[in-house]
Write a protein that holds these residues in place. Structure first.
Motif, short mmCIF file in Angstrom:
data_model
loop_
_atom_site.label_atom_id
_atom_site.label_comp_id
_atom_site.label_asym_id
_atom_site.label_seq_id
_atom_site.Cartn_x
_atom_site.Cartn_y
_atom_site.Cartn_z
N LYS A 208 30.65 43.13 23.74
CA LYS A 208 30.17 41.96 24.47
C LYS A 208 28.65 41.81 24.41
CE LYS A 208 34.06 41.48 27.66
NZ LYS A 208 34.42 40.12 27.23
N CYS A 209 27.95 42.91 24.20
CA CYS A 209 26.49 42.86 24.12
C CYS A 209 26.00 42.86 22.67
CB CYS A 209 25.87 44.04 24.86
SG CYS A 209 26.18 44.06 26.64
N ARG A 210 26.94 42.76 21.73
CA ARG A 210 26.61 42.90 20.32
C ARG A 210 25.54 41.92 19.85
NH1 ARG A 210 29.15 45.60 16.57
NH2 ARG A 210 31.07 45.79 17.80
N ASP A 211 25.57 40.69 20.33
CA ASP A 211 24.64 39.67 19.85
C ASP A 211 23.19 40.07 20.03
OD1 ASP A 211 26.68 38.10 19.02
OD2 ASP A 211 26.63 36.73 20.72
N VAL A 216 18.22 43.41 17.20
CA VAL A 216 17.10 44.35 17.12
C VAL A 216 17.29 45.37 16.01
CG1 VAL A 216 15.84 46.14 18.38
CG2 VAL A 216 16.53 44.04 19.54
N ASP A 217 18.47 45.95 15.95
CA ASP A 217 18.67 47.03 14.98
C ASP A 217 20.08 47.00 14.41
OD1 ASP A 217 18.76 49.34 13.48
OD2 ASP A 217 17.63 50.53 14.93
N GLN A 218 20.23 46.44 13.24
CA GLN A 218 21.54 46.31 12.61
C GLN A 218 22.15 47.67 12.27
OE1 GLN A 218 23.43 43.76 11.96
NE2 GLN A 218 22.13 42.01 12.40
N THR A 243 14.94 44.51 33.84
CA THR A 243 15.04 44.90 32.44
C THR A 243 15.93 46.13 32.27
OG1 THR A 243 13.00 46.19 32.65
CG2 THR A 243 12.81 43.96 31.76
N MET A 244 16.59 46.17 31.13
CA MET A 244 17.49 47.28 30.78
C MET A 244 17.21 47.71 29.35
SD MET A 244 21.13 45.93 32.28
CE MET A 244 21.90 47.54 31.93
N LYS A 245 17.73 48.87 29.03
CA LYS A 245 17.65 49.36 27.65
C LYS A 245 19.04 49.76 27.21
CE LYS A 245 15.08 52.53 24.66
NZ LYS A 245 14.10 53.65 24.63
N ILE A 246 19.51 49.17 26.12
CA ILE A 246 20.78 49.54 25.52
C ILE A 246 20.48 50.04 24.11
CG2 ILE A 246 23.10 48.79 24.89
CD1 ILE A 246 22.82 46.51 26.87
N LYS A 247 20.65 51.35 23.92
CA LYS A 247 20.16 52.00 22.70
C LYS A 247 18.67 51.71 22.58
CE LYS A 247 24.55 52.23 20.22
NZ LYS A 247 25.28 51.94 18.98
N ASP A 248 18.26 51.05 21.51
CA ASP A 248 16.83 50.75 21.36
C ASP A 248 16.49 49.32 21.75
OD1 ASP A 248 16.30 53.30 20.41
OD2 ASP A 248 16.76 52.74 18.33
N THR A 249 17.45 48.61 22.31
CA THR A 249 17.27 47.20 22.64
C THR A 249 16.84 47.04 24.10
OG1 THR A 249 18.99 46.56 21.08
CG2 THR A 249 18.38 44.94 22.75
N ILE A 250 15.75 46.33 24.32
CA ILE A 250 15.33 45.95 25.67
C ILE A 250 15.91 44.57 25.97
CG2 ILE A 250 13.40 45.54 27.24
CD1 ILE A 250 13.58 48.41 26.31
N CYS A 251 16.62 44.45 27.07
CA CYS A 251 17.20 43.16 27.45
C CYS A 251 16.98 42.93 28.93
CB CYS A 251 18.68 43.10 27.11
SG CYS A 251 19.71 44.22 28.08
#
Length: 328
Positions: A208-211, A216-218, A243-251
């Motif tokens: 669900k958060c894939r987009d 950021v990082d394919q 703010t959150m961090k999912i792997k290396d993605t800040i969202c």
């Protein structure tokens, strides 16, 4: 004498024909008198509305009051107090008038309940009662909009907050939002489903958060998500995730909330039996007017003007009558 009788017969015959022709109309007026008058009064006020069904998109002309009430009924329950519904009507009108004012040929996109859908939703037993409630709320706030410094105010709303609304300056970028301050909404804790728990598979969260993760990082998209990969970095002053961090993605917390269809951005996370457990408080994004608190205020005797002033501090109620003339 014969000529006189023939004339009388002709008159009688014509009268019968006229009555027969008018009978369906008279019956309709008898049954739906108020609605007929309303439609006649606003018969030249239409808006263009875009709707999609499958691959087809079409633009229809809809009577203004039908469109307005159809949205209003989607936004706030019919069981709410009238003053709360009136406050919501001003919020809705502010948004719609802003669109009318800033576009030369406005085609509205907002979905709405048609009269047939409202009849099905409420049932014949309550249709007239509820329709009148929304109609009166629209008319008793006619042309009223919220302005701030000679511009339309941003007027977000939500079902219930986590205990107080959010500060617009902490959430929104670009613009002056002095009127979107954080205000106490202690009664919101009484709202149904105010506190909820969601248990989600990590794979579901990842999909669900894939987009925004993929953006950021394919390379790391295919790596399995673990609890350690998800971190809350910052909360705002109302307790909502900024703010959150999912792997290396800040969202943002809102990105995460919307992607997972969570009831609120006021949340905490834990690993529970191999799943991501999310605790939430409140319903909605937490900005602007809490409908639940607005309803509690209305129950306590507050008018819609007081309700709006409480949530949009410093914004002023203005007359948007000149925009009404843009309705076709």
């Amino acid at each position: 004498m014969k000529i006189y009788k023939i004339g009388q017969v002709l008159k009688t015959g014509i009268s019968v024909v006229i009555v027969l022709l008018l009978l369906p109309y008279l019956a309709t007026v008898f049954i739906n008198g108020d609605k007929i008058k309303r439609i006649e009064k606003d018969e030249f006020q239409f808006v263009k509305v875009s709707s999609s069904s499958g691959v087809e998109t079409k633009v229809e002309e809809i009577p203004w009051d039908t469109y307005f009430i159809g949205i209003l009924a989607k936004q706030i329950p019919q069981t709410y107090e009238k003053e709360a519904i009136k406050a919501q009507a001003v919020i809705l009108r502010t948004k719609l008038y802003k669109e009318l004012d800033r576009k030369e040929h406005t085609v509205f996109q907002e979905s709405f309940f048609s009269l047939e859908e409202l009849e099905k939703k409420w049932g014949l037993e309550h249709y007239e009662e509820y329709y009148k409630k929304y109609f009166d709320a629209m008319k008793e706030t006619e042309n009223k909009v919220l302005m701030y410094e000679e511009d339309y105010a941003e007027v977000p709303f939500h079902q219930s907050s986590a205990g107080k609304t959010r500060n617009g300056k902490e959430v929104l970028e670009n613009g002056t939002y002095d009127y979107l301050t954080s205000v106490e909404c202690k009664e919101d804790k009484k709202d149904k489903d105010w506190e909820q728990v969601s248990d989600l598979e990590y794979q579901t969260v990842q999909e669900k958060c894939r987009d925004f993760i993929a953006a950021v990082d394919q390379k790391k998209v295919k790596e399995k998500l673990k609890f350690e990969d998800i971190q809350i970095l910052e909360y705002d002053s109302a307790g909502y995730v900024k703010t959150m961090k999912i792997k290396d993605t800040i969202c943002s917390g809102e990105q995460f909330r919307k992607a997972l269809s969570l009831p609120s951005g006021c949340m905490s996370l834990e690993d529970y039996k191999g799943k991501l457990r999310i605790h939430t408080k409140g319903n909605g994004h937490g900005l602007g007017m809490s409908q639940f608190t607005a309803n509690q205020m209305a129950k306590a005797g507050e008018g819609y003007e007081d309700i709006l002033q409480y949530f949009f501090v410093g914004a002023t109620l203005s007359n948007g009558e000149e925009i009404n003339f843009k309705l076709e």
